[in-house]
Design a protein around this motif. Structure first.
Motif, short mmCIF file in Angstrom:
data_model
loop_
_atom_site.label_atom_id
_atom_site.label_comp_id
_atom_site.label_asym_id
_atom_site.label_seq_id
_atom_site.Cartn_x
_atom_site.Cartn_y
_atom_site.Cartn_z
N LEU A 16 0.85 -1.18 0.00
CA LEU A 16 0.00 0.00 0.00
C LEU A 16 0.89 1.24 0.00
N VAL A 17 0.40 2.31 -0.63
CA VAL A 17 1.11 3.60 -0.62
C VAL A 17 0.15 4.66 -0.12
N ILE A 18 0.64 5.52 0.77
CA ILE A 18 -0.11 6.66 1.26
C ILE A 18 0.66 7.91 0.85
N LEU A 19 -0.01 8.81 0.11
CA LEU A 19 0.64 9.99 -0.43
C LEU A 19 0.01 11.27 0.08
N LEU A 73 3.35 11.80 -8.42
CA LEU A 73 3.89 10.54 -7.93
C LEU A 73 2.91 9.40 -8.20
N CYS A 74 1.64 9.63 -8.00
CA CYS A 74 0.63 8.60 -8.30
C CYS A 74 0.71 8.20 -9.77
N ASP A 75 0.79 9.19 -10.64
CA ASP A 75 0.92 8.89 -12.08
C ASP A 75 2.18 8.08 -12.37
N SER A 76 3.28 8.45 -11.72
CA SER A 76 4.54 7.73 -11.91
C SER A 76 4.44 6.28 -11.42
N LEU A 77 3.79 6.10 -10.27
CA LEU A 77 3.62 4.74 -9.74
C LEU A 77 2.76 3.89 -10.69
N PRO A 111 -2.50 -0.47 -4.05
CA PRO A 111 -3.51 0.53 -3.66
C PRO A 111 -2.84 1.82 -3.17
N ILE A 112 -3.47 2.95 -3.50
CA ILE A 112 -2.94 4.26 -3.13
C ILE A 112 -4.02 5.06 -2.40
N ILE A 113 -3.61 5.64 -1.26
CA ILE A 113 -4.46 6.56 -0.50
C ILE A 113 -3.84 7.94 -0.61
N TYR A 114 -4.65 8.93 -0.98
CA TYR A 114 -4.22 10.33 -0.96
C TYR A 114 -4.57 10.93 0.39
N PHE A 115 -3.66 11.74 0.92
CA PHE A 115 -3.94 12.57 2.09
C PHE A 115 -3.99 14.01 1.64
N ASP A 141 -5.38 7.61 -10.95
CA ASP A 141 -5.89 6.33 -10.49
C ASP A 141 -5.49 6.04 -9.05
N TRP A 142 -6.12 6.73 -8.10
CA TRP A 142 -5.90 6.41 -6.69
C TRP A 142 -7.15 5.74 -6.16
#
Length: 130
Positions: A51-54, A66-70, A80-84, A103-104
């Motif tokens: 999981l990634v939290i950004l 960064l989400c786009d790069s991932l 899975p990605i969570i935005y803060f 795509d988060w």
């Protein structure tokens, strides 16, 4: 759920980064931290993450980039990605930025309660393992 999951937390606010890390490690998660998007990308490529939290707003490479790069890397695409965010109603603001094309999986607003953070993390990890 197996809590021996590895989470990458990327945020330029050291205090927030440490508080989130504390909440997650107390529940048995392994947490890798990065203070900016470039460091986050390096760690994402070198770690086996679940999981990634950004943080959305960071100097340099922000959370959107960064989400786009991932998502552009085959080996990271399905994590899975969570935005803060500090923004209460991100949809209207972020749509103008094109972020809802990103795509988060979930977003949380700061400040967040430990309960809400853990519920969101566990929900995404359960969904990802099914």
């Amino acid at each position: 759920m197996d809590k021996n999951k590895k989470i990458l937390m990327v945020d330029d606010d050291r205090n927030f980064l440490e508080s989130v890390k504390t909440v997650l490690t107390k529940k048995g998660f392994e947490v890798v931290t990065a203070k900016n998007g470039d460091e986050g990308m390096r760690k994402a490529l070198s770690e086996q993450l679940d999981l990634v939290i950004l943080d959305v707003m960071m100097p340099g490479q922000d959370g959107w980039d960064l989400c786009d790069s991932l998502r552009s890397k085959d080996e990271l695409r399905n994590i899975p990605i969570i935005y803060f965010t500090c923004v209460e109603a991100p949809k209207s603001l972020y749509q103008s930025h094109g972020a809802f094309e990103t795509d988060w999986d979930e977003y949380l607003t700061k400040p967040v309660t430990p309960k809400k953070l853990l519920e969101t993390v566990e929900k995404l990890l359960e969904k990802d393992s099914s």
